[in-house]
Scaffold this motif. Structure first.
Motif, PDB file in Angstrom:
ATOM      1  N   ALA A  50       0.901  -1.522   0.446  1.00 50.48           N
ATOM      2  CA  ALA A  50       0.161  -0.078   0.192  1.00 50.48           C
ATOM      3  C   ALA A  50       1.115   1.339   0.020  1.00 50.48           C
ATOM      4  O   ALA A  50       0.608   2.200   0.248  1.00 50.48           O
ATOM      5  N   LEU A  51       1.699   1.544  -0.579  1.00 50.44           N
ATOM      6  CA  LEU A  51       3.067   2.477   0.012  1.00 50.44           C
ATOM      7  C   LEU A  51       3.661   2.646  -1.297  1.00 50.44           C
ATOM      8  O   LEU A  51       4.354   2.956  -1.438  1.00 50.44           O
ATOM      9  N   ASP A  52       3.050   1.990  -2.319  1.00 50.66           N
ATOM     10  CA  ASP A  52       3.621   2.518  -3.358  1.00 50.66           C
ATOM     11  C   ASP A  52       5.252   2.224  -4.276  1.00 50.66           C
ATOM     12  O   ASP A  52       5.504   3.131  -4.620  1.00 50.66           O
ATOM     13  N   PRO A  53       4.847   0.759  -3.968  1.00 47.52           N
ATOM     14  CA  PRO A  53       6.192   0.418  -4.146  1.00 47.52           C
ATOM     15  C   PRO A  53       5.965   0.658  -5.583  1.00 47.52           C
ATOM     16  O   PRO A  53       5.513   0.329  -6.405  1.00 47.52           O
ATOM     17  N   THR A  54       7.799   0.682  -6.519  1.00 51.05           N
ATOM     18  CA  THR A  54       8.287  -0.126  -7.284  1.00 51.05           C
ATOM     19  C   THR A  54       8.096  -1.922  -8.106  1.00 51.05           C
ATOM     20  O   THR A  54       9.023  -1.835  -6.781  1.00 51.05           O
ATOM     21  N   TYR A  55       7.699  -2.233  -9.015  1.00 47.02           N
ATOM     22  CA  TYR A  55       7.772  -3.881  -8.571  1.00 47.02           C
ATOM     23  C   TYR A  55       9.035  -3.781 -10.136  1.00 47.02           C
ATOM     24  O   TYR A  55       8.534  -3.342 -11.223  1.00 47.02           O
ATOM     25  N   LEU A  56       9.491  -5.256  -9.802  1.00 47.66           N
ATOM     26  CA  LEU A  56      10.396  -5.443 -10.876  1.00 47.66           C
ATOM     27  C   LEU A  56      10.166  -6.922 -11.382  1.00 47.66           C
ATOM     28  O   LEU A  56       9.543  -7.386 -10.772  1.00 47.66           O
ATOM     29  N   LEU A  57       9.431  -6.855 -12.165  1.00 45.73           N
ATOM     30  CA  LEU A  57       8.808  -8.210 -12.367  1.00 45.73           C
ATOM     31  C   LEU A  57       9.369  -8.637 -14.484  1.00 45.73           C
ATOM     32  O   LEU A  57       9.705  -8.038 -15.254  1.00 45.73           O
ATOM     33  N   ALA A  58       9.895 -10.219 -14.308  1.00 47.74           N
ATOM     34  CA  ALA A  58      10.713 -10.776 -14.990  1.00 47.74           C
ATOM     35  C   ALA A  58       9.129 -11.312 -15.940  1.00 47.74           C
ATOM     36  O   ALA A  58       8.629 -12.459 -15.147  1.00 47.74           O
ATOM     37  N   VAL A  59       9.043 -10.904 -17.297  1.00 45.96           N
ATOM     38  CA  VAL A  59       7.744 -11.558 -17.894  1.00 45.96           C
ATOM     39  C   VAL A  59       8.548 -12.651 -18.884  1.00 45.96           C
ATOM     40  O   VAL A  59       9.043 -12.227 -19.613  1.00 45.96           O
ATOM     41  N   THR A  60       7.102 -13.194 -19.963  1.00 41.75           N
ATOM     42  CA  THR A  60       7.448 -13.930 -20.825  1.00 41.75           C
ATOM     43  C   THR A  60       7.479 -12.604 -22.200  1.00 41.75           C
ATOM     44  O   THR A  60       6.671 -10.991 -21.142  1.00 41.75           O
ATOM     45  N   ASP A  61       8.003 -12.848 -22.908  1.00 45.15           N
ATOM     46  CA  ASP A  61       8.070 -11.969 -23.904  1.00 45.15           C
ATOM     47  C   ASP A  61       6.981 -11.112 -24.994  1.00 45.15           C
ATOM     48  O   ASP A  61       6.668 -10.436 -25.041  1.00 45.15           O
ATOM     49  N   ASP A  62       6.146 -12.615 -24.301  1.00 44.73           N
ATOM     50  CA  ASP A  62       4.502 -11.874 -25.158  1.00 44.73           C
ATOM     51  C   ASP A  62       3.330 -11.314 -23.394  1.00 44.73           C
ATOM     52  O   ASP A  62       2.735 -10.908 -23.808  1.00 44.73           O
ATOM     53  N   LEU A  63       3.849 -10.595 -22.761  1.00 49.20           N
ATOM     54  CA  LEU A  63       3.501 -10.307 -21.470  1.00 49.20           C
ATOM     55  C   LEU A  63       2.299 -11.758 -20.918  1.00 49.20           C
ATOM     56  O   LEU A  63       1.339 -10.783 -19.712  1.00 49.20           O
ATOM     57  N   HIS A  64       2.758 -13.054 -21.440  1.00 51.08           N
ATOM     58  CA  HIS A  64       1.424 -13.233 -20.870  1.00 51.08           C
ATOM     59  C   HIS A  64       1.333 -13.769 -19.632  1.00 51.08           C
ATOM     60  O   HIS A  64       0.266 -13.695 -18.308  1.00 51.08           O
ATOM     61  N   ALA A  65       3.090 -13.545 -18.977  1.00 51.94           N
ATOM     62  CA  ALA A  65       2.900 -15.151 -17.523  1.00 51.94           C
ATOM     63  C   ALA A  65       4.095 -14.108 -16.807  1.00 51.94           C
ATOM     64  O   ALA A  65       5.358 -13.552 -17.059  1.00 51.94           O
ATOM     65  N   VAL A  66       4.128 -13.995 -15.645  1.00 46.05           N
ATOM     66  CA  VAL A  66       5.127 -13.113 -14.365  1.00 46.05           C
ATOM     67  C   VAL A  66       5.954 -14.404 -14.322  1.00 46.05           C
ATOM     68  O   VAL A  66       5.098 -15.168 -13.543  1.00 46.05           O
ATOM     69  N   VAL A  67       6.842 -14.075 -14.820  1.00 46.70           N
ATOM     70  CA  VAL A  67       7.930 -15.767 -14.071  1.00 46.70           C
ATOM     71  C   VAL A  67       8.367 -15.301 -12.396  1.00 46.70           C
ATOM     72  O   VAL A  67       8.971 -16.196 -11.928  1.00 46.70           O
ATOM     73  N   GLY A  68       8.903 -13.583 -12.432  1.00 50.91           N
ATOM     74  CA  GLY A  68       9.332 -13.841 -10.762  1.00 50.91           C
ATOM     75  C   GLY A  68       9.552 -11.989 -10.933  1.00 50.91           C
ATOM     76  O   GLY A  68       8.870 -11.659 -11.773  1.00 50.91           O
TER      77      GLY A  68
END
Length: 209
Positions: A50-68
């Motif tokens: 709830a503190l407005d963090p930044t998220y770094l996401l590892a995703v598949t190339d098609d933006l379909h799934a979050v890997v990490g």
């Protein structure tokens, strides 16, 4: 696979990925690691989201799934280390300065079958390490603080990242937790980049388009 930088409410694609991130956190922290975390409707969310963090996401190339994923919050504000886990400091003052960022809720979906990189580590793990350090440098941070466990401390060592303990390990729930600092330097960011790593901020612009 690529990395993207997202925050709540920026756009519909980012919001969908953040929702997937919370589902991934529930699978990893509750189901796989059996940590004491709050899960509702299959999503793990805590007060720091709830503190407005930044998220770094590892995703598949098609933006379909979050890997990490990893969550980043300024070290000057409320942090997990200062508010939830001060016991890990062994009575020392909570580190707090404008050059520090806290990374938390780091996890990778190892069941997606992403090819392992060098040193026997998952490719998404190394990409997230590189992304955290790259993001920190770009935003004026020199140190990354984190609360983790002894298993993850060993992973940092295998990746070649220095980890300065801030106190002794302590049992918390069903794990042995440890707090420490990773220097955010160009050398460390380069050291952990896996083969084929794409620059983080190019991907952020592509997501927002």
């Amino acid at each position: 696979m690529r990395l993207v930088e997202v925050r709540n409410g920026e756009n519909s694609v980012g919001n969908r990925l953040i929702d997937q991130m919370h589902a991934l956190r529930a699978r990893v922290f509750r189901q796989r690691l059996d940590w004491t975390v709050t899960v509702e409707a299959g999503r793990e969310v805590d007060e720091y989201d709830a503190l407005d963090p930044t998220y770094l996401l590892a995703v598949t190339d098609d933006l379909h799934a979050v890997v990490g994923c990893a969550r980043l919050l300024p070290g000057t504000g409320p942090t997990m280390l200062g508010r939830t886990f001060p016991i890990l400091l062994d009575g020392r003052p909570v580190p707090c300065h404008p050059g520090m960022v806290e990374s938390s809720r780091f996890c990778v979906d190892t069941e997606l079958g992403m090819k392992n990189a060098a040193r026997g580590l998952h490719k998404a793990t190394l990409a997230l390490f590189a992304g955290i350090l790259q993001w920190s440098l770009a935003n004026g941070y020199t140190e990354v603080a984190t609360v983790t466990d002894l298993r993850f401390e060993r992973i940092l060592g295998r990746a070649g990242l220095p980890f300065k303990r801030l106190g002794a390990p302590h049992p918390i729930g069903n794990t042995i937790a440890i707090a420490g600092i990773i220097p955010a330097t160009p050398e460390n960011a380069l050291r952990v980049q896996p083969e084929g790593y794409q620059p983080l901020f190019t991907n952020h612009l592509a997501l927002a388009a």
